[in-house]
Design a protein around this motif. Structure first.
Motif, PDB file in Angstrom:
ATOM      1  N   GLU A 111       0.803  -1.216   0.000  1.00  0.00           N
ATOM      2  CA  GLU A 111       0.000   0.000   0.000  1.00  0.00           C
ATOM      3  C   GLU A 111       0.837   1.267   0.000  1.00  0.00           C
ATOM      4  O   GLU A 111       0.514   2.223  -0.704  1.00  0.00           O
ATOM      5  CB  GLU A 111      -0.944   0.013   1.197  1.00  0.00           C
ATOM      6  N   VAL A 112       1.883   1.298   0.783  1.00  0.00           N
ATOM      7  CA  VAL A 112       2.673   2.519   0.889  1.00  0.00           C
ATOM      8  C   VAL A 112       3.579   2.631  -0.338  1.00  0.00           C
ATOM      9  O   VAL A 112       4.481   1.817  -0.545  1.00  0.00           O
ATOM     10  CB  VAL A 112       3.497   2.517   2.186  1.00  0.00           C
ATOM     11  N   ASP A 113       3.312   3.649  -1.156  1.00  0.00           N
ATOM     12  CA  ASP A 113       3.987   3.749  -2.444  1.00  0.00           C
ATOM     13  C   ASP A 113       5.457   4.107  -2.302  1.00  0.00           C
ATOM     14  O   ASP A 113       6.317   3.444  -2.861  1.00  0.00           O
ATOM     15  CB  ASP A 113       3.267   4.772  -3.330  1.00  0.00           C
ATOM     16  N   LYS A 114       5.747   5.141  -1.576  1.00  0.00           N
ATOM     17  CA  LYS A 114       7.145   5.519  -1.396  1.00  0.00           C
ATOM     18  C   LYS A 114       7.487   5.393   0.079  1.00  0.00           C
ATOM     19  O   LYS A 114       7.439   6.368   0.825  1.00  0.00           O
ATOM     20  CB  LYS A 114       7.370   6.971  -1.849  1.00  0.00           C
ATOM     21  N   PRO A 115       7.840   4.190   0.522  1.00  0.00           N
ATOM     22  CA  PRO A 115       8.080   3.998   1.954  1.00  0.00           C
ATOM     23  C   PRO A 115       9.316   4.754   2.430  1.00  0.00           C
ATOM     24  O   PRO A 115      10.302   4.887   1.703  1.00  0.00           O
ATOM     25  CB  PRO A 115       8.277   2.487   2.079  1.00  0.00           C
ATOM     26  N   THR A 116       9.247   5.254   3.630  1.00  0.00           N
ATOM     27  CA  THR A 116      10.408   5.867   4.273  1.00  0.00           C
ATOM     28  C   THR A 116      11.502   4.818   4.459  1.00  0.00           C
ATOM     29  O   THR A 116      11.246   3.619   4.442  1.00  0.00           O
ATOM     30  CB  THR A 116      10.001   6.396   5.657  1.00  0.00           C
ATOM     31  N   ALA A 117      12.715   5.298   4.652  1.00  0.00           N
ATOM     32  CA  ALA A 117      13.795   4.364   4.960  1.00  0.00           C
ATOM     33  C   ALA A 117      13.478   3.603   6.242  1.00  0.00           C
ATOM     34  O   ALA A 117      13.749   2.403   6.358  1.00  0.00           O
ATOM     35  CB  ALA A 117      15.109   5.117   5.085  1.00  0.00           C
ATOM     36  N   ALA A 118      12.885   4.302   7.199  1.00  0.00           N
ATOM     37  CA  ALA A 118      12.556   3.659   8.466  1.00  0.00           C
ATOM     38  C   ALA A 118      11.522   2.556   8.267  1.00  0.00           C
ATOM     39  O   ALA A 118      11.638   1.477   8.856  1.00  0.00           O
ATOM     40  CB  ALA A 118      12.032   4.705   9.451  1.00  0.00           C
ATOM     41  N   VAL A 119      10.530   2.805   7.426  1.00  0.00           N
ATOM     42  CA  VAL A 119       9.506   1.787   7.171  1.00  0.00           C
ATOM     43  C   VAL A 119      10.135   0.590   6.469  1.00  0.00           C
ATOM     44  O   VAL A 119       9.876  -0.566   6.816  1.00  0.00           O
ATOM     45  CB  VAL A 119       8.362   2.379   6.328  1.00  0.00           C
ATOM     46  N   THR A 120      10.969   0.870   5.482  1.00  0.00           N
ATOM     47  CA  THR A 120      11.638  -0.214   4.775  1.00  0.00           C
ATOM     48  C   THR A 120      12.443  -1.087   5.729  1.00  0.00           C
ATOM     49  O   THR A 120      12.401  -2.322   5.661  1.00  0.00           O
ATOM     50  CB  THR A 120      12.571   0.375   3.693  1.00  0.00           C
ATOM     51  N   GLN A 121      13.135  -0.436   6.629  1.00  0.00           N
ATOM     52  CA  GLN A 121      13.947  -1.191   7.577  1.00  0.00           C
ATOM     53  C   GLN A 121      13.063  -2.014   8.514  1.00  0.00           C
ATOM     54  O   GLN A 121      13.381  -3.167   8.838  1.00  0.00           O
ATOM     55  CB  GLN A 121      14.799  -0.216   8.388  1.00  0.00           C
ATOM     56  N   GLU A 122      11.954  -1.418   8.905  1.00  0.00           N
ATOM     57  CA  GLU A 122      11.028  -2.129   9.788  1.00  0.00           C
ATOM     58  C   GLU A 122      10.533  -3.407   9.116  1.00  0.00           C
ATOM     59  O   GLU A 122      10.505  -4.477   9.729  1.00  0.00           O
ATOM     60  CB  GLU A 122       9.859  -1.196  10.103  1.00  0.00           C
ATOM     61  N   ILE A 123      10.182  -3.289   7.849  1.00  0.00           N
ATOM     62  CA  ILE A 123       9.693  -4.457   7.115  1.00  0.00           C
ATOM     63  C   ILE A 123      10.803  -5.496   6.972  1.00  0.00           C
ATOM     64  O   ILE A 123      10.574  -6.700   7.119  1.00  0.00           O
ATOM     65  CB  ILE A 123       9.171  -4.026   5.737  1.00  0.00           C
ATOM     66  N   ALA A 124      12.014  -5.033   6.710  1.00  0.00           N
ATOM     67  CA  ALA A 124      13.130  -5.971   6.568  1.00  0.00           C
ATOM     68  C   ALA A 124      13.363  -6.729   7.874  1.00  0.00           C
ATOM     69  O   ALA A 124      13.560  -7.956   7.871  1.00  0.00           O
ATOM     70  CB  ALA A 124      14.387  -5.218   6.147  1.00  0.00           C
ATOM     71  N   GLN A 125      13.288  -6.013   8.969  1.00  0.00           N
ATOM     72  CA  GLN A 125      13.489  -6.683  10.258  1.00  0.00           C
ATOM     73  C   GLN A 125      12.378  -7.685  10.525  1.00  0.00           C
ATOM     74  O   GLN A 125      12.618  -8.776  11.065  1.00  0.00           O
ATOM     75  CB  GLN A 125      13.528  -5.645  11.380  1.00  0.00           C
ATOM     76  N   TYR A 126      11.177  -7.295  10.145  1.00  0.00           N
ATOM     77  CA  TYR A 126      10.039  -8.209  10.315  1.00  0.00           C
ATOM     78  C   TYR A 126      10.255  -9.492   9.515  1.00  0.00           C
ATOM     79  O   TYR A 126      10.091 -10.603  10.006  1.00  0.00           O
ATOM     80  CB  TYR A 126       8.778  -7.496   9.857  1.00  0.00           C
ATOM     81  N   ARG A 127      10.671  -9.287   8.260  1.00  0.00           N
ATOM     82  CA  ARG A 127      10.922 -10.438   7.400  1.00  0.00           C
ATOM     83  C   ARG A 127      11.995 -11.338   7.999  1.00  0.00           C
ATOM     84  O   ARG A 127      11.922 -12.569   7.951  1.00  0.00           O
ATOM     85  CB  ARG A 127      11.342  -9.937   6.026  1.00  0.00           C
ATOM     86  N   ASP A 128      12.996 -10.718   8.595  1.00  0.00           N
ATOM     87  CA  ASP A 128      14.098 -11.496   9.163  1.00  0.00           C
ATOM     88  C   ASP A 128      13.661 -12.333  10.355  1.00  0.00           C
ATOM     89  O   ASP A 128      14.285 -13.367  10.639  1.00  0.00           O
ATOM     90  CB  ASP A 128      15.246 -10.560   9.573  1.00  0.00           C
TER      91      ASP A 128
END
Lengths: 198, 198
Positions: A111-128
DNA sequence: CACTTATTGCAACTAGTGTTGTAAAATAGA
DNA sequence: TCTATTTTACAACACTAGTTGCAATAAGTG
């Protein structure tokens, strides 16, 4: 020496999390949060800052919640843990359960088209989080190529969440879960890393 | 006996499709389409109606495109067809290729909060395209439970699209594809519908 | 009891977007 | 060339949502 807040931050984050989970980022308006929680816009902005930052706090809270669940389910990681996990994913839910909308993180990816760096990192950590418990589980049962298979399992999981989001019904992911479980059982017997004879 | 249109409808739908594919539904504004295509807002509205209807036309166009591709790839359906399909999904793409954003339909499932009945139906028909070619392929190689396994493959596919969307890079789905391919090879040998011995 | 300080309620502002009205322009046919 | 009819350009409208300023309020603390 000043006036204290009239609401509990963690409790409010839980409520707001359900709103974002149910309706998504942009459909969840600041004014909507006001009427749901009873906390005024101004207080929200004072406490959490702009909408981005509030959302980021919600994501962090969500990740913490999932992390605690995974710690419980994968306390002694094994293929059986993964099987139980996938069976739980596709278990029924009532109309109030936000699980009907899949996974907040996966929804955010789309949904979030241009995610912040912080959001991207949050998702990466979640995935990990998942990457780690899947990998450890596969390793404990000596399945070959655990990293690649962990990525595959994440893929199947996200596919299941997609299906759930489409139908708004966790049980619609049962076909996916059942074949994942079957595949896991096959992996149990994979001592040499190659396929059985055709 | 009247003034003709200055643009070609199908050509315009292609351009607009790429915009929706790249930026999503809400981030693609009517005014943005105007500046991309050079066609005025008023003409767009005259031709296609409101934004919903334009988007619906785009979805239909997208489905037609995919349908033609699938017809080619699954002309003689078999497990090998599915293998080739999953290998193509995760093949590299340059920066201009909209495949970097995954699948327009899957993106729509997540982004559009309250889809119209027409949009829901469009997505269902799209999903059935894959369901059909996967099922026929599995049947032609006598794999048991073809419907359930077709659903699983759709799940894995959507998981791959999720991964691609997250990273904006189709090759990031290679782990998923590789295990799907391995699993398909195993299914080849599944004459009795149950798992091999542990 | 007063005073400091953060919280809160209200409302305004700004920006962006879908939509629509109106009149001018353009083109195919008579 | 004239005319009917559609397309097109411009602009205005209505609405929504995030953000912010300001003054009133409330609660600890000395």
């Amino acid at each position: 020496m000043a006036r204290p807040r009239s609401f509990d931050e963690q409790e409010l984050l839980e409520t707001v999390m359900k709103a974002f989970w149910r309706r998504g980022y942009s459909a969840t308006t600041y004014r909507g949060i006001e009427s749901i929680t009873g906390v005024g816009i101004r207080s929200l902005a004072n406490t959490f800052g702009e909408k981005d930052e509030l959302f980021l706090a919600v994501l962090a809270s969500y990740r913490g919640r999932v992390s605690r669940n995974l710690d419980l389910m994968f306390e002694s990681p094994s293929i059986d843990s993964i099987v139980r996990f996938f069976e739980r994913i596709s278990s029924p839910s009532d109309a109030e359960d936000p699980r009907r909308n899949g996974c907040l993180m996966v929804n955010t990816v789309f949904e979030v088209d241009k995610p912040t760096a912080a959001v991207t990192q949050e998702i990466a950590q979640y995935r990990d989080l998942f990457r780690r418990v899947f990998r450890e589980s596969l390793e404990s049962d000596q399945v070959p190529d655990p990293e690649i298979r962990a990525d595959f399992l994440i893929g199947a999981l996200w596919g299941a969440f997609s299906q759930i989001r489409l139908t708004r019904d966790p049980t619609s992911a049962k076909p996916i879960s059942s074949i994942v479980v079957e595949t896991l059982e096959i992996w149990r017997g994979l001592v040499p890393p190659r396929r059985p004879a055709a």
